[in-house]
Design a protein around this motif. Structure first.
Motif, PDB file in Angstrom:
ATOM      1  N   ALA A  12      52.601  -4.277 106.659  1.00  0.00           N
ATOM      2  CA  ALA A  12      51.969  -3.396 107.643  1.00  0.00           C
ATOM      3  C   ALA A  12      52.624  -2.018 107.624  1.00  0.00           C
ATOM      4  CB  ALA A  12      52.065  -4.014 109.034  1.00  0.00           C
ATOM      5  N   ALA A  13      53.951  -1.993 107.520  1.00  0.00           N
ATOM      6  CA  ALA A  13      54.674  -0.721 107.481  1.00  0.00           C
ATOM      7  C   ALA A  13      54.314   0.071 106.225  1.00  0.00           C
ATOM      8  CB  ALA A  13      56.176  -0.965 107.543  1.00  0.00           C
ATOM      9  N   ALA A  14      54.213  -0.631 105.090  1.00  0.00           N
ATOM     10  CA  ALA A  14      53.866   0.039 103.835  1.00  0.00           C
ATOM     11  C   ALA A  14      52.457   0.625 103.905  1.00  0.00           C
ATOM     12  CB  ALA A  14      53.970  -0.943 102.673  1.00  0.00           C
ATOM     13  N   TYR A  15      51.538  -0.110 104.533  1.00  0.00           N
ATOM     14  CA  TYR A  15      50.165   0.374 104.704  1.00  0.00           C
ATOM     15  C   TYR A  15      50.138   1.642 105.547  1.00  0.00           C
ATOM     16  CZ  TYR A  15      45.506   0.523 106.856  1.00  0.00           C
ATOM     17  OH  TYR A  15      44.296   0.924 107.342  1.00  0.00           O
ATOM     18  N   LEU A  16      50.861   1.613 106.659  1.00  0.00           N
ATOM     19  CA  LEU A  16      50.921   2.786 107.529  1.00  0.00           C
ATOM     20  C   LEU A  16      51.581   3.964 106.824  1.00  0.00           C
ATOM     21  CD1 LEU A  16      51.963   1.372 111.025  1.00  0.00           C
ATOM     22  CD2 LEU A  16      49.800   2.446 110.407  1.00  0.00           C
ATOM     23  N   ARG A  17      52.685   3.683 106.179  1.00  0.00           N
ATOM     24  CA  ARG A  17      53.436   4.763 105.523  1.00  0.00           C
ATOM     25  C   ARG A  17      52.601   5.417 104.433  1.00  0.00           C
ATOM     26  NH1 ARG A  17      59.751   4.084 103.684  1.00  0.00           N
ATOM     27  NH2 ARG A  17      60.271   6.306 103.689  1.00  0.00           N
ATOM     28  N   LYS A  18      51.901   4.599 103.658  1.00  0.00           N
ATOM     29  CA  LYS A  18      51.068   5.131 102.571  1.00  0.00           C
ATOM     30  C   LYS A  18      49.951   6.004 103.143  1.00  0.00           C
ATOM     31  CE  LYS A  18      48.392   3.626  98.524  1.00  0.00           C
ATOM     32  NZ  LYS A  18      47.092   4.233  98.861  1.00  0.00           N
ATOM     33  N   GLY A  19      49.265   5.503 104.171  1.00  0.00           N
ATOM     34  CA  GLY A  19      48.161   6.254 104.752  1.00  0.00           C
ATOM     35  C   GLY A  19      48.606   7.563 105.377  1.00  0.00           C
ATOM     36  N   LEU A  20      49.705   7.523 106.115  1.00  0.00           N
ATOM     37  CA  LEU A  20      50.202   8.729 106.771  1.00  0.00           C
ATOM     38  C   LEU A  20      50.740   9.739 105.761  1.00  0.00           C
ATOM     39  CD1 LEU A  20      51.954   7.099 109.846  1.00  0.00           C
ATOM     40  CD2 LEU A  20      49.869   8.485 109.875  1.00  0.00           C
ATOM     41  N   THR A  21      51.398   9.230 104.718  1.00  0.00           N
ATOM     42  CA  THR A  21      51.910  10.110 103.672  1.00  0.00           C
ATOM     43  C   THR A  21      50.759  10.785 102.939  1.00  0.00           C
ATOM     44  OG1 THR A  21      53.901   8.766 103.359  1.00  0.00           O
ATOM     45  CG2 THR A  21      53.266  10.216 101.543  1.00  0.00           C
ATOM     46  N   GLU A  22      49.718  10.035 102.626  1.00  0.00           N
ATOM     47  CA  GLU A  22      48.558  10.607 101.940  1.00  0.00           C
ATOM     48  C   GLU A  22      47.829  11.611 102.824  1.00  0.00           C
ATOM     49  OE1 GLU A  22      46.311   7.203 100.782  1.00  0.00           O
ATOM     50  OE2 GLU A  22      47.469   6.888  98.935  1.00  0.00           O
ATOM     51  N   SER A  23      48.025  11.499 104.125  1.00  0.00           N
ATOM     52  CA  SER A  23      47.426  12.460 105.065  1.00  0.00           C
ATOM     53  C   SER A  23      48.291  13.706 105.218  1.00  0.00           C
ATOM     54  CB  SER A  23      47.217  11.799 106.434  1.00  0.00           C
ATOM     55  OG  SER A  23      46.329  10.698 106.336  1.00  0.00           O
ATOM     56  N   GLY A  24      49.402  13.748 104.483  1.00  0.00           N
ATOM     57  CA  GLY A  24      50.237  14.938 104.461  1.00  0.00           C
ATOM     58  C   GLY A  24      51.432  14.932 105.387  1.00  0.00           C
ATOM     59  N   HIS A  25      51.757  13.754 105.971  1.00  0.00           N
ATOM     60  CA  HIS A  25      52.859  13.692 106.916  1.00  0.00           C
ATOM     61  C   HIS A  25      54.136  13.172 106.255  1.00  0.00           C
ATOM     62  CE1 HIS A  25      49.991  14.602 110.000  1.00  0.00           C
ATOM     63  NE2 HIS A  25      49.290  13.512 109.748  1.00  0.00           N
ATOM     64  N   ALA A  26      55.283  13.561 106.800  1.00  0.00           N
ATOM     65  CA  ALA A  26      56.565  13.008 106.386  1.00  0.00           C
ATOM     66  C   ALA A  26      56.824  11.776 107.250  1.00  0.00           C
ATOM     67  CB  ALA A  26      57.672  14.032 106.578  1.00  0.00           C
ATOM     68  N   VAL A  27      57.141  10.651 106.619  1.00  0.00           N
ATOM     69  CA  VAL A  27      57.225   9.381 107.347  1.00  0.00           C
ATOM     70  C   VAL A  27      58.537   8.667 107.059  1.00  0.00           C
ATOM     71  CG1 VAL A  27      56.082   7.177 107.794  1.00  0.00           C
ATOM     72  CG2 VAL A  27      54.715   9.166 107.137  1.00  0.00           C
ATOM     73  N   ASP A  28      59.217   8.213 108.129  1.00  0.00           N
ATOM     74  CA  ASP A  28      60.386   7.353 108.007  1.00  0.00           C
ATOM     75  C   ASP A  28      60.027   5.983 108.562  1.00  0.00           C
ATOM     76  OD1 ASP A  28      61.848   9.436 106.962  1.00  0.00           O
ATOM     77  OD2 ASP A  28      62.732  10.005 108.879  1.00  0.00           O
ATOM     78  N   TRP A  29      60.832   4.978 108.204  1.00  0.00           N
ATOM     79  CA  TRP A  29      60.531   3.607 108.633  1.00  0.00           C
ATOM     80  C   TRP A  29      61.801   2.906 109.081  1.00  0.00           C
ATOM     81  CZ3 TRP A  29      61.239  -0.968 105.129  1.00  0.00           C
ATOM     82  CH2 TRP A  29      60.881  -2.158 105.766  1.00  0.00           C
ATOM     83  N   ALA A  30      61.703   2.166 110.164  1.00  0.00           N
ATOM     84  CA  ALA A  30      62.783   1.294 110.633  1.00  0.00           C
ATOM     85  C   ALA A  30      62.204  -0.106 110.787  1.00  0.00           C
ATOM     86  CB  ALA A  30      63.331   1.789 111.972  1.00  0.00           C
TER      87      ALA A  30
END
Length: 227
Positions: A12-30
């Motif tokens: 789920a985190a990878a899905y969110l991170r990929k989508g947000l990154t492709e939308s141009g955002h910088a994303v961190d994960w915990a």
């Protein structure tokens, strides 16, 4: 925007991170509540996306601790628990919005954008625009201009520029860029940073009298109107 995802489900985190990154955002994960609390306090984030059910510290407890500490970063709570009283509990814990799983990514993205627009209206970064001299980045529209002239950037170039603009006047190392913009471990042999910086400089500096993107040899890079 700079977004923190606190989610223990790796897929789920990878899905969110990929989508947000492709939308141009910088994303961190915990991956758990304790790590999420630490990163939320130590980092500078525009929005936090926090799963309700987390190991080590549940999501609502995490949000309560942030609010008790005076942290006002907007929080979107994600949860499979969708009853009215459960959503109310999430909002009363300090969440700014509550999205029930499963959800459409387009809706999540729209909610994140709405939270960022509402946050700290006196803050130009939170309200949607980063500025360095005559260079402007509209975070919502993902639009870059300099002296009113439109500059077209690729998604990765946008992420790089946003990262640099959020650290205006500060030295940014190659390691920082690899980890935060490319999500890669440091590799002294890679030239991805140099080539991307060169392309970005060509777009934001080439047709203008005053350079803004500076290279500090052996140290890193700095964005600003003074050397």
């Amino acid at each position: 925007m700079h977004i923190l995802i606190v989610e223990d489900d790796r897929e789920a985190a990878a899905y969110l991170r990929k989508g947000l990154t492709e939308s141009g955002h910088a994303v961190d994960w915990a991956a758990d509540g304790d790590a999420g609390l630490y990163q939320a306090i130590e980092g500078a984030y525009d929005v936090l996306v926090i799963d309700r059910m987390l190991p080590r510290r549940d999501g609502l407890s995490l949000v309560r601790m942030l609010r008790a500490d005076g942290r006002t970063t907007p929080v979107l709570v994600l949860s499979a628990l969708g009853q009215v009283d459960q959503r109310v509990e999430g909002l009363r814990a300090g969440g700014d919005d509550y999205l029930v799983k499963p959800y459409a990514f387009s809706e999540l993205l729209a909610r994140i954008d709405a939270l960022a627009r509402r946050a700290r209206p006196g803050d130009t970064a939170a309200s949607g625009v980063l500025k360095v001299a005559d260079l402007e980045l509209d975070l919502e529209r993902r639009r870059v201009t300099r002296a009113g002239q439109l500059i077209r950037l690729q998604p990765r170039e946008l992420r790089l520029l946003e990262y640099l603009m959020r650290r205006t006047g500060r030295i940014v190392t190659r390691t920082m860029l690899l980890e935060q913009v490319w999500d890669l471990a440091f590799d002294p042999q890679t030239n991805v940073i140099d080539s991307q910086i060169s392309r970005l400089r060509g777009k934001i500096d080439r047709d203008f009298d005053k350079p803004l993107l500076h290279t500090l040899r052996g140290i890193g890079y700095r964005l600003g109107d003074e050397v």
